[in-house]
Design a protein around this motif. Structure first.
Motif, mmCIF file in Angstrom:
data_model
loop_
_atom_site.group_PDB
_atom_site.id
_atom_site.type_symbol
_atom_site.label_atom_id
_atom_site.label_comp_id
_atom_site.label_asym_id
_atom_site.label_seq_id
_atom_site.Cartn_x
_atom_site.Cartn_y
_atom_site.Cartn_z
ATOM 1 N N PRO A 31 35.091 33.973 50.981
ATOM 2 C CA PRO A 31 36.512 33.877 51.346
ATOM 3 C C PRO A 31 36.757 33.423 52.776
ATOM 4 O O PRO A 31 37.783 32.781 53.046
ATOM 5 C CB PRO A 31 37.030 35.297 51.125
ATOM 6 C CG PRO A 31 35.835 36.171 51.274
ATOM 7 C CD PRO A 31 34.704 35.369 50.701
ATOM 8 N N SER A 57 38.209 40.916 48.567
ATOM 9 C CA SER A 57 37.131 40.090 48.031
ATOM 10 C C SER A 57 35.970 41.030 47.757
ATOM 11 O O SER A 57 35.625 41.858 48.608
ATOM 12 C CB SER A 57 36.706 39.005 49.030
ATOM 13 O OG SER A 57 35.562 38.305 48.551
ATOM 14 N N ILE A 77 39.478 38.438 44.994
ATOM 15 C CA ILE A 77 38.565 37.300 44.899
ATOM 16 C C ILE A 77 37.201 37.866 44.524
ATOM 17 O O ILE A 77 36.714 38.803 45.160
ATOM 18 C CB ILE A 77 38.455 36.551 46.252
ATOM 19 C CG1 ILE A 77 39.853 36.232 46.803
ATOM 20 C CG2 ILE A 77 37.599 35.300 46.124
ATOM 21 C CD1 ILE A 77 40.693 35.357 45.910
ATOM 22 N N TYR A 120 38.719 30.393 41.918
ATOM 23 C CA TYR A 120 38.968 31.472 42.871
ATOM 24 C C TYR A 120 39.275 30.900 44.257
ATOM 25 O O TYR A 120 40.151 31.384 44.964
ATOM 26 C CB TYR A 120 37.765 32.418 42.957
ATOM 27 C CG TYR A 120 37.948 33.698 42.173
ATOM 28 C CD1 TYR A 120 39.101 34.477 42.310
ATOM 29 C CD2 TYR A 120 36.964 34.145 41.297
ATOM 30 C CE1 TYR A 120 39.271 35.644 41.594
ATOM 31 C CE2 TYR A 120 37.128 35.327 40.576
ATOM 32 C CZ TYR A 120 38.283 36.068 40.730
ATOM 33 O OH TYR A 120 38.460 37.229 40.023
ATOM 34 N N LEU A 128 42.679 31.371 46.294
ATOM 35 C CA LEU A 128 42.699 31.914 47.651
ATOM 36 C C LEU A 128 43.381 30.953 48.620
ATOM 37 O O LEU A 128 44.134 31.381 49.502
ATOM 38 C CB LEU A 128 41.272 32.214 48.123
ATOM 39 C CG LEU A 128 41.115 32.701 49.573
ATOM 40 C CD1 LEU A 128 41.934 33.959 49.831
ATOM 41 C CD2 LEU A 128 39.639 32.944 49.896
#
Length: 323
Positions: free
Chosen positions: A247, A69, A184, A217, A221
């Motif tokens: 994240p 990320s 990400i 995104y 994820l």
């Protein structure tokens, strides 16, 4: 494989306080991988401009990281360094610059990141004409991709090869592109390429929908985490901010909002940051606080290294690479 001299040095001399945590965190990271867990590394700050790719690319090649990320700046600045390195200027006395000297840098097309100036024409504009063609091609076909997927297309197409100014093995983005590593990029719009994309949307040359969003995104994820967390997923955070905050939330989102009660917590947590916890500093939030948000378990190995990530991260990566 036996550990190399760098690893042996830190094991011998890094015995207390932050230095001891460096060794503990590195050993626990290694144990995670040995247990079959996967690892997310998050990049905030200016780590790409600090040339973290010199060692991080090898981490990617040796499967020491399975998902990344990063900020939009880190996504693009590794590629900028790849194609414009000789035009960068280092300003070791940056703390002493006057406002007039800062203005003089701007007029020379040099955008300063601490002690390093990124050359606008050679870096930003050199990429712009190529990435625009890739954006436009997708736009015309009605295709949509995530920001890092467009960057991968550009790198793997070969259109930048004539510009390479560093050894390709030192580009972490190229290493990631070769493996099609999931990345990400929350808040990608807050980057030079994000601003450039927005300018084309304003001019009516591209549709905003051609670029997939931050929500997409998160769904990307969520799907990845659900499929890859059976043996655990560790979280190695460099710096603070959105690259880490975004994240880490996938776990409580899956557990609380999706009501998937068999979703495991993050199996490891380490943050390198010199941000101290204060009333206005969420980025300095300590790991125990994350327990209350359903991100970390009581027994999750947790490490906070209060230091400069440009010093600490390469040491931990060196340990993992047996250097």
């Amino acid at each position: 494989m036996s550990k190399g001299p760098i690893s042996q040095f830190i094991e011998k001399y890094y015995l207390h306080f932050n230095s001891a945590t460096v060794v503990d965190a590195a050993k626990a990271y290694e144990q995670q991988l040995q247990n079959g867990a996967k690892m997310m590394v998050t990049l905030a700050g200016a780590m790409s401009t600090a040339e973290i790719g010199k060692i991080f690319a090898e981490m990617i090649r040796q499967d020491k990281v399975q998902i990344i990320s990063c900020t939009g700046a880190n996504l693009e600045e590794d590629i900028m360094n790849l194609v414009a390195h000789s035009h960068y200027e280092r300003v070791p006395n940056y703390r002493d610059l006057t406002p007039q000297q800062e203005w003089d840098l701007l007029e020379r097309g040099l955008n300063r990141v601490t002690d390093t100036c990124i050359p606008e024409h050679e870096a930003f504009r050199r990429l712009q004409k190529h990435i625009y063609k890739i954006w436009k091609d997708a736009d015309d076909k009605g295709e949509r991709f995530l920001p890092h997927e467009f960057m991968y297309k550009m790198l793997l197409s070969g259109v930048l090869e004539e510009y390479y100014e560093i050894d390709l093995k030192d580009s972490w983005m190229y290493a990631a592109a070769e493996k099609n590593l999931p990345i990400i990029v929350p808040g990608w719009e807050d980057s030079t390429m994000g601003n450039i994309f927005a300018s084309y949307v304003i001019k009516g040359e591209l549709k905003a929908s051609t670029m997939k969003s931050g929500i997409e995104y998160m769904t990307f994820l969520a799907d990845w985490y659900s499929k890859n967390s059976s043996n655990g997923v560790g979280f190695f955070q460099i710096g603070g901010g959105i690259a880490g905050d975004f994240p880490i939330c996938v776990v409580p989102m899956l557990y609380q909002d999706m009501e998937m009660h068999d979703v495991p917590f993050w199996s490891y947590f380490c943050q390198i940051s010199d941000s101290t916890t204060s009333y206005g500093s969420y980025s300095g939030a300590v790991p125990n606080e994350k327990i209350t948000w359903g991100k970390l378990d009581i027994n999750t190995p947790k490490f906070v290294i209060e230091s400069d990530a440009t010093i600490v991260a390469p040491l931990i990566f060196a340990y993992l690479l047996d250097l």
